[in-house]
Design a protein around this motif. Structure first.
Motif, mmCIF file in Angstrom:
data_model
loop_
_atom_site.group_PDB
_atom_site.id
_atom_site.type_symbol
_atom_site.label_atom_id
_atom_site.label_comp_id
_atom_site.label_asym_id
_atom_site.label_seq_id
_atom_site.Cartn_x
_atom_site.Cartn_y
_atom_site.Cartn_z
ATOM 1 N N PRO A 75 11.841 -8.917 -10.340
ATOM 2 C CA PRO A 75 12.164 -7.811 -9.430
ATOM 3 C C PRO A 75 11.010 -7.522 -8.474
ATOM 4 C CG PRO A 75 11.445 -6.937 -11.523
ATOM 5 C CD PRO A 75 11.374 -8.434 -11.633
ATOM 6 N N ARG A 76 10.801 -8.400 -7.515
ATOM 7 C CA ARG A 76 9.742 -8.167 -6.527
ATOM 8 C C ARG A 76 10.395 -8.040 -5.163
ATOM 9 N NH1 ARG A 76 4.663 -9.214 -8.422
ATOM 10 N NH2 ARG A 76 3.847 -9.733 -6.389
ATOM 11 N N ALA A 77 9.842 -7.190 -4.338
ATOM 12 C CA ALA A 77 10.479 -6.952 -3.041
ATOM 13 C C ALA A 77 9.445 -6.588 -1.986
ATOM 14 C CB ALA A 77 11.495 -5.822 -3.164
ATOM 15 N N ILE A 102 -1.004 5.946 1.371
ATOM 16 C CA ILE A 102 -0.385 5.242 0.248
ATOM 17 C C ILE A 102 -0.112 3.773 0.545
ATOM 18 C CG2 ILE A 102 0.598 7.234 -0.957
ATOM 19 C CD1 ILE A 102 3.177 6.909 0.529
ATOM 20 N N ALA A 103 -0.124 3.399 1.831
ATOM 21 C CA ALA A 103 0.108 1.994 2.181
ATOM 22 C C ALA A 103 -1.047 1.105 1.732
ATOM 23 C CB ALA A 103 0.327 1.846 3.690
ATOM 24 N N ALA A 104 -2.131 1.711 1.241
ATOM 25 C CA ALA A 104 -3.271 0.921 0.763
ATOM 26 C C ALA A 104 -3.045 0.388 -0.645
ATOM 27 C CB ALA A 104 -4.555 1.773 0.802
ATOM 28 N N TRP A 158 3.230 -2.840 -6.093
ATOM 29 C CA TRP A 158 4.273 -2.120 -5.357
ATOM 30 C C TRP A 158 5.501 -2.974 -5.094
ATOM 31 C CZ3 TRP A 158 5.528 2.743 -4.792
ATOM 32 C CH2 TRP A 158 4.574 3.676 -5.220
ATOM 33 N N SER A 159 5.300 -4.264 -4.942
ATOM 34 C CA SER A 159 6.444 -5.156 -4.795
ATOM 35 C C SER A 159 7.274 -5.112 -6.071
ATOM 36 C CB SER A 159 5.926 -6.573 -4.525
ATOM 37 O OG SER A 159 6.984 -7.443 -4.318
ATOM 38 N N ASP A 160 6.604 -5.058 -7.214
ATOM 39 C CA ASP A 160 7.284 -4.951 -8.507
ATOM 40 C C ASP A 160 8.002 -3.599 -8.630
ATOM 41 O OD1 ASP A 160 7.979 -4.793 -11.219
ATOM 42 O OD2 ASP A 160 6.205 -5.862 -11.872
ATOM 43 N N LEU A 166 4.532 -5.021 2.633
ATOM 44 C CA LEU A 166 3.431 -4.360 1.928
ATOM 45 C C LEU A 166 2.083 -4.974 2.312
ATOM 46 C CD1 LEU A 166 5.178 -4.077 -1.548
ATOM 47 C CD2 LEU A 166 4.596 -2.168 -0.036
ATOM 48 N N LEU A 215 9.029 -1.502 -6.237
ATOM 49 C CA LEU A 215 10.171 -1.382 -5.316
ATOM 50 C C LEU A 215 11.324 -2.280 -5.752
ATOM 51 C CD1 LEU A 215 8.153 -1.313 -1.962
ATOM 52 C CD2 LEU A 215 9.259 0.633 -3.103
ATOM 53 N N GLY A 216 10.998 -3.471 -6.222
ATOM 54 C CA GLY A 216 12.041 -4.366 -6.707
ATOM 55 C C GLY A 216 12.721 -3.818 -7.952
ATOM 56 N N SER A 217 11.936 -3.155 -8.811
ATOM 57 C CA SER A 217 12.489 -2.622 -10.065
ATOM 58 C C SER A 217 13.352 -1.384 -9.833
ATOM 59 C CB SER A 217 11.354 -2.277 -11.036
ATOM 60 O OG SER A 217 10.643 -3.443 -11.378
ATOM 61 N N THR A 264 -0.190 -4.794 -3.199
ATOM 62 C CA THR A 264 1.106 -5.424 -2.913
ATOM 63 C C THR A 264 1.809 -5.880 -4.190
ATOM 64 O OG1 THR A 264 0.541 -6.135 -0.680
ATOM 65 C CG2 THR A 264 2.221 -7.410 -1.833
ATOM 66 N N GLY A 265 1.100 -6.495 -5.102
ATOM 67 C CA GLY A 265 1.734 -7.020 -6.311
ATOM 68 C C GLY A 265 2.415 -5.926 -7.111
ATOM 69 N N GLY A 277 8.157 -4.611 -13.992
ATOM 70 C CA GLY A 277 8.810 -5.876 -14.294
ATOM 71 C C GLY A 277 8.263 -6.556 -15.536
ATOM 72 N N HIS A 294 6.650 5.201 0.411
ATOM 73 C CA HIS A 294 5.710 4.079 0.414
ATOM 74 C C HIS A 294 6.152 3.003 1.414
ATOM 75 C CE1 HIS A 294 2.359 2.094 -1.820
ATOM 76 N NE2 HIS A 294 2.849 1.062 -1.164
ATOM 77 N N VAL A 295 7.446 2.700 1.435
ATOM 78 C CA VAL A 295 7.972 1.712 2.388
ATOM 79 C C VAL A 295 7.719 2.190 3.826
ATOM 80 C CG1 VAL A 295 10.052 0.547 3.212
ATOM 81 C CG2 VAL A 295 9.740 0.935 0.756
#
Lengths: 298, 298
Positions: free
Chosen positions: B261-263, A212-214, A220-222, B268, A224-226, A217-218, A65, A181-182
């Motif tokens: 784009p954050r999700a 991979i869940a480790a 991976w949130s970017d 997470l 997944l959103g992208s 968040t910042g 992002g 990852h989700v």
């Protein structure tokens, strides 16, 4: 290629810088966080801040992002003659870079397929990309100079070049990386919400399944959103598959006594075949050495 | 405990036999497959077939759906004074053993929480259970002799005793092992169905996430069917979680340009916390040595 600027001193940017230094390239590291910039520059024996003359290549190693605004800013300041990025979503980066008015002939999208669940410059290492796929997504607007510089980068890092379209790349990583990852996060979350005596029964299986869940968040949130559209498209058939499994399990649970208690053989067979195919993929580089000790700033 | 009969010369039965031999126990191995029986007996330096006198304990190391008939048969033939099993579903085994008319005062259900995705006696190793939880599920009908013998077995294998109710055990392993197996199979199946260029992008993340999907279909179909009700109950909230993620991803994908784009930050975060909790569980034993070479019978 004599001088490269790396923008973003995280795991990927710093690992790239270390490989470039090992090839005799002069590396400049830029990070908005001064401590990260200093550590990353030290780890790749490079220099802090922009070079006095434009670099041959700038590697924008920031979350997806942030690529477009960072690229726009450094292009306007003349950081380098050519640019590439390392983001794991290519369509949204391209759309945002177009909207931001970036010079796209001087840019080629890239995605080195290696990483770690540990973030930051201390997790970086030389050789992280050795033998790993490195996707480049040039199109008809890409200039020869930018493509050549990106190819030299892939070679310097010892990676295996893969050229793909942006949408094709995004669908592929949604299946192999983003949707998993989700799913790993959902598995880990479920165990995390269980009583302590349940957690204590965890073994190697659930550990591997949730490693991979480790991730951060910042970041991976970017990510997944992208790549939201492709991740949704990859997640939907997984949900259908699991719902079908649920229906089968309920049928077995409600079957009359004496029925052989077998379930999901079709899914298990297909899972075994898929697993065997996954194991045919190019092996990863040698196992990572122990992490570098992180000094305390306290 | 001087003599133990192991019925079933697979990974678990053979590993138990190897630990017992190391403690000076005389081990007899019984398997319906003569080659497996011979290999398993050789690997735990034991004897093939039933002992001439009843053993102190018989370990029924067969898939869950086979425990009750095998237990019934060997109790009627007087194989041992006490019996335990290693199946990863305890309610259905108990129900079937009750229905089959097994002598339940001489039996205590057990489940050593260790294994491998590689099956059979060649994958067995001494020390597989060291430091791992070993669940026993005695109830008010369990005789003291059977419980004592099972406790001696847990101690001989260096495992950590955990006493639980059968239903409690079944719910716990549905969350930590069985539902994750279904999910890993679905992930692996999805990648397996993708084009080759997608498979070639697979890295360490998807490899770890799908490792357990390499398990034997026959064994796992039996395990999932034998614990179908608890696995369904564990799978349902996972499906809800993933469906919720799908809705969020679609919302992000359809958001107007310029939206950050954050999700899925909530999922997470919970995944990261769950992962940290999983890592607090008792560490597994030392890494497995390289597998024993499997001779070819061709």
């Amino acid at each position: 290629m004599r001088t490269v600027a790396v923008v973003g001193g995280g795991l990927i940017g710093t690992s790239i810088g270390m490989d470039l230094h090992a090839c005799g390239v002069r590396v400049h590291v830029i990070d908005r966080d001064p401590v990260t910039q200093a550590v990353a520059a030290e780890r790749c024996r490079g220099y802090e801040g922009a070079p006095p003359e434009p670099a041959d290549l700038a590697v924008i190693a920031v979350p997806p992002g942030a690529v477009a605004p960072v690229l726009r800013e450094w292009q306007s300041r003349g950081l380098a003659r050519c640019y590439t990025d390392v983001a794991s979503a290519k369509e949204s980066v391209h759309r945002a870079a177009t909207a931001a008015g970036c010079a796209l002939d001087a840019f080629v999208g890239g995605h080195p397929m290696a990483g770690s669940e540990r973030p930051g410059p201390y997790a970086a290492r030389a050789g992280l990309f050795t033998g790993r796929p490195w996707v480049l997504t040039p199109d008809r607007h890409t200039g020869t100079a930018a493509l050549s510089a990106a190819l030299a980068l892939v070679e310097a890092c010892g990676a295996r070049l893969v050229v793909m379209g942006r949408a094709e790349h995004d669908r592929a990583v949604a299946t192999t990386s983003h949707a998993p990852h989700v799913v790993a996060s959902a598995l880990a979350s479920a165990v995390g919400a269980a009583p302590q005596e349940v957690v204590e029964l965890c073994g190697a299986g659930i550990r591997d399944a949730t490693r991979i869940a480790a991730g951060e968040t910042g970041l991976w949130s970017d990510i997944l959103g992208s790549n939201a559209s492709a991740v949704a498209a990859a997640l939907e058939p997984l949900i259908t598959e699991l719902t079908d499994a649920l229906v089968q399990l309920r049928a077995v649970a409600g079957a009359p006594p004496g029925t052989p208690p077998r379930a999901l053989a079709g899914l298990l067979d297909r899972g075994g075949e898929g697993r065997a195919r996954i194991m045919t993929a190019q092996p990863a580089a040698a196992p990572a050495p122990p992490p570098v000790a992180v000094p305390s700033y306290a």
